[in-house]
Structure formats: C-alpha cells, structure tokens
Design a protein around this motif. Structure first.
Motif, short mmCIF file in Angstrom:
data_model
loop_
_atom_site.label_atom_id
_atom_site.label_comp_id
_atom_site.label_asym_id
_atom_site.label_seq_id
_atom_site.Cartn_x
_atom_site.Cartn_y
_atom_site.Cartn_z
N CYS A 225 0.96 -1.11 0.13
CA CYS A 225 0.71 -0.22 0.62
C CYS A 225 1.04 1.15 -0.32
O CYS A 225 2.14 0.75 0.72
CB CYS A 225 -0.98 -0.14 1.33
N ARG A 226 -0.13 2.56 -0.65
CA ARG A 226 0.95 3.87 -0.59
C ARG A 226 0.92 3.77 1.13
O ARG A 226 0.03 4.24 1.82
CB ARG A 226 0.63 4.94 -1.58
N GLN A 227 2.41 4.57 1.38
CA GLN A 227 2.55 5.31 3.25
C GLN A 227 3.20 6.38 3.58
O GLN A 227 3.06 6.81 1.86
CB GLN A 227 2.95 4.32 3.57
N ASP A 228 2.65 7.16 3.38
CA ASP A 228 3.19 8.96 3.48
C ASP A 228 3.11 8.88 5.54
O ASP A 228 3.20 8.21 6.12
CB ASP A 228 2.34 9.20 3.65
N TRP A 229 4.17 9.80 5.41
CA TRP A 229 4.11 10.27 7.01
C TRP A 229 4.87 11.67 8.11
O TRP A 229 5.08 12.33 6.42
CB TRP A 229 5.28 9.38 8.15
N HIS A 230 4.30 12.31 8.48
CA HIS A 230 4.12 13.95 8.52
C HIS A 230 4.78 13.55 10.08
O HIS A 230 4.23 13.04 11.04
CB HIS A 230 3.55 14.77 7.96
N GLN A 231 5.25 15.18 11.02
CA GLN A 231 5.44 14.96 12.23
C GLN A 231 5.40 16.76 12.58
O GLN A 231 5.20 17.31 11.49
CB GLN A 231 6.48 14.48 12.41
N THR A 232 4.79 16.62 13.94
CA THR A 232 4.86 17.87 15.06
C THR A 232 5.63 17.66 15.96
O THR A 232 6.94 16.92 15.48
CB THR A 232 3.53 18.07 14.75
N SER A 233 5.85 18.78 16.16
CA SER A 233 6.82 18.55 17.83
C SER A 233 6.57 18.11 18.67
O SER A 233 7.65 17.31 19.01
CB SER A 233 6.99 20.37 17.78
N SER A 234 5.60 17.25 18.86
CA SER A 234 5.47 16.18 19.61
C SER A 234 4.78 14.72 18.87
O SER A 234 4.70 13.87 19.59
CB SER A 234 4.89 16.76 20.71
N GLN A 235 4.36 14.64 17.61
CA GLN A 235 3.44 13.51 16.96
C GLN A 235 4.16 13.14 15.84
O GLN A 235 4.91 14.20 14.86
CB GLN A 235 2.07 13.91 16.91
N ALA A 308 14.72 12.42 11.48
CA ALA A 308 15.40 12.66 10.74
C ALA A 308 14.86 11.86 9.25
O ALA A 308 14.56 12.32 8.00
CB ALA A 308 17.13 12.45 10.61
N ARG A 309 14.72 10.97 9.44
CA ARG A 309 12.97 9.84 8.74
C ARG A 309 12.83 8.84 9.26
O ARG A 309 12.30 9.49 11.19
CB ARG A 309 14.41 8.90 8.37
N LEU A 310 11.58 8.57 8.64
CA LEU A 310 10.47 7.32 9.58
C LEU A 310 10.97 6.58 10.53
O LEU A 310 11.23 5.83 11.42
CB LEU A 310 9.91 7.19 8.96
N GLU A 311 12.38 5.71 9.38
CA GLU A 311 12.68 4.43 9.96
C GLU A 311 14.11 4.39 10.67
O GLU A 311 15.20 5.66 10.28
CB GLU A 311 13.22 3.62 9.04
#
Length: 373
Positions: A225-235, A308-311
């Motif tokens: 499946c197509r995956q994506d990710w983003h972040q905030t200061s706490s999540q 810096a990255r997800l993994e």
C-alpha cells in the motif's frame, strides 16, 4: 583639618567647624544618561559633552558631608536566578543511540478508533451479505454451498462445530494473525504469547472475537500500500492508504522503537509492515484511527526531537536485505567454475627448443610432450 565633601557635584574640601547650612552646593538627585544627553535628575540642564556635565553646578544648598555614599547593590534575585539556570543542548547521535531502548521490548496493541463514516460503510457491506441465506458461502467458481452439520469453524484457534443455525449466534474466539515459528519459538503474530511446545501453541485461546466462518474463505492477498508520514513537535503520523479496513481483523502493535502493522482491507487484501522507528515513542499515548480511505497511526514522541526520517538507518528490514544480498553473492561465487591448473600444455620451454636445434632430429613432438609430462 580639611575634609573632602562627597556630596554629588561638590567635591570641595571643608572645615568641619565652619560647616554651615549654606556651605555646600550639590545635586541631591542622580545622574541621567539618555541617548546622547547627560544631566541630573534634580535639575533640567542637559548637555552632550561629558566634561560640561561634570562642571554643572549644584542646584541645592546644604551641609558638606565627608561620608561616602553607599555603592548600589546588585539585585540578588537576578544573580541567583542566572546561576541556577542550566542550559542543556541537543543530545548527540551517539548519546541517543546509547539511550535507545531495545527493539525486543514487549509489543502492545494500540487502541483503535473507528470513524462513523467507516462504520456506515461496514454496515452496508454487512447488510448486503445478510440478504443471502444465513448459511452459505462462495467458492472460487461462484457457486453457493451450504454448511454441513459437524463442520468446524475455519477461523484460526477456534474449535467450534456447526450444530445448526443456532451456532451462527455464538461468539467466535480466534486469532486474526498468522502463526510464527522462529528459533524454536511458536506464537501467533496477533498476541505474541510464545512457547516451545507445539501442543501448547495449538491450545492457545484466541485473542479476538467475531463471527464463525464455516466455509473456507478465499486466500487473502498480501499486497503493498502507498504510505506517507509527517510530524509535529510532539507527534509522528504514519498513513497507510488501505480502503475499507476491517477493524475486527486488523491490528497495530508497537513498543518504544518498533511498529508492527497488520491491516486487512477490501475483504481479502492484507498489508503487513514492521518498521524500526528513527526515534523513541510513548506507546501509552499512541493510537490508531480508521476511516474509509486510509488508516492513520498517531505516534506520540517520547521527546520533542525532530526525526530525520521515519525508519532507523540500521533497521532490521535493511539488515535483512543486506543478508539476502550477501547470501546471493556467496551462492554465485560457489557456482562459478574454479580454474584448474593443468600440466598438459603444448607450449615449448627454452630447454626443449635448444635440444631440438642441437641435434634432437630424432625427437618428435610427441617425445617433447612426454618429457614435459
């Protein structure tokens, strides 16, 4: 004996016996320096030259004083506060790696929140399935089959037997995951209760509840499946675009550094992924949200650090790929034919050539070859 007057703006010497009320001409105020202007707070005269400021005559008469004015004290509260402040800079990569929790920590199921729109979609699918007879199933050819008495439930871990239509009202307790056999340990991927005894593994009680499945379902397709990710200061939010996910059959587990995703969607499609996370998360404050078009996994950061990255760069998935590449390279090396050295070379040596020229007319080429052997 003449004494020095310490009144501001005076600076003269005086005789204590002749010190009267009008003897001293001084400034009772304090000096003011604002922008480029200099003056005294007790009078209005201002100047830009420091020498003229020092020569400004006093504006008040009084007694001379030989007592030095007390020096202004520095505010104690500010000095204490400044000394108590400890500034801690960002942690280095080496320190973060040393403090990183072990990836082998126990995994916990993340709570799942199902949106109202997904519940409506699932109800419509459930109603459409109920329009068919209560006990029936579809096989690959599309034929409708009835369930025979004595048929066992096909869900993993459930041993219920079909006794009639009343069996459909029972609750099925089963394992939605898959069996895992690794290094002598046996367990289900959905609950990870590990054992070395195969009989104990078979007797493990299911960890999910649902409806019995009397007829064998079509094999589920393992898809990407197509995956994506983003972040905030706490999540950190990981999004998997899987349409119509089934909450009863899907699960997401995690520990401080590893995320295990198992999503069943569109009836027979399965998405699986195990991620070694770049940072550390708080499992207790993380959750999963399912909507008709996707699954969102909200991970609470353990500290407000930008990822810096997800993994993680040294993730187990990358290590597995490297091991597979090394194994393939070693197989190719073994399959390559080894060069064999042979003495059956027909090339002449210098000695053979000299013997031939000096009178070895009786020698034949075969003699030289035999001598070379």
């Amino acid at each position: 004996m003449a004494l020095l007057c310490y009144n501001k703006g005076c600076g003269q010497r005086f005789d204590p016996e002749k010190n009267t009320q009008d003897s001293c001409l001084h400034h009772p105020g304090f000096p003011i320096f604002h922008d480029v202007l200099k003056g005294w707070s007790c009078c209005k005269k201002r100047t830009t030259d420091f020498s003229e400021f020092l020569s400004i005559k006093g504006c008040t008469k009084g007694y001379h004083s030989n007592e030095k004015p007390p020096e202004p004290e520095e505010p104690k509260s500010k000095s204490k506060t400044s000394s108590e402040i400890i500034v801690q800079g960002p942690k280095s990569a080496e320190m973060m790696e040393r403090e990183r929790p072990s990836p082998d920590e126990p995994m916990k199921l993340l709570p799942v929140k199902v949106s109202g729109s997904l519940e409506q979609v699932l109800k419509k699918l459930d109603l459409s399935s109920k329009e068919q007879p209560t006990v029936q199933g579809l096989v690959g050819t599309g034929a409708v089959l009835s369930v025979n008495l004595g048929t066992t439930c096909k869900n993993s871990g459930c041993k219920a037997v079909y006794q009639g239509e009343e069996s459909n009202m029972e609750t099925c307790i089963f394992h939605p995951g898959i069996p895992v056999f690794h290094e002598g340990m046996k367990y289900w991927s959905c609950c990870a209760i590990k054992t070395t005894d195969f009989n104990a593994f078979l007797e493990q009680k299911g960890c999910s509840r649902g409806k019995h499945t009397w007829l064998k379902k079509q094999d589920k397709k393992l898809v990407s499946c197509r995956q994506d990710w983003h972040q905030t200061s706490s999540q950190v939010v990981v999004t998997v675009y899987a349409k119509t996910p089934l909450p009863e059959l899907s699960f997401v587990k995690a520990n401080s550094t590893v995320l295990d995703i198992h999503i069943i969607f569109e009836g027979d499609k399965v998405f699986q992924a195990e991620l070694d996370l770049w940072g550390v998360i708080n499992v207790e404050k993380s959750s999963v949200t399912m909507v008709p078009s996707k699954v969102e996994i909200t991970l609470q950061k353990d500290s407000p650090v930008t990822w810096a990255r997800l993994e993680h760069p040294q993730s187990r998935s990358q290590a597995k790929q490297q091991l597979e590449a090394d194994a393939l390279e070693s197989q190719e090396a073994r399959a390559a034919p080894e060069e064999e050295s042979s003495d059956d070379s027909l090339s002449w040596s210098d000695e053979d050539e000299e013997e031939w020229q000096e009178g070895g007319q009786g020698k034949t080429l075969s003699n030289l070859v035999s001598n070379g052997n």
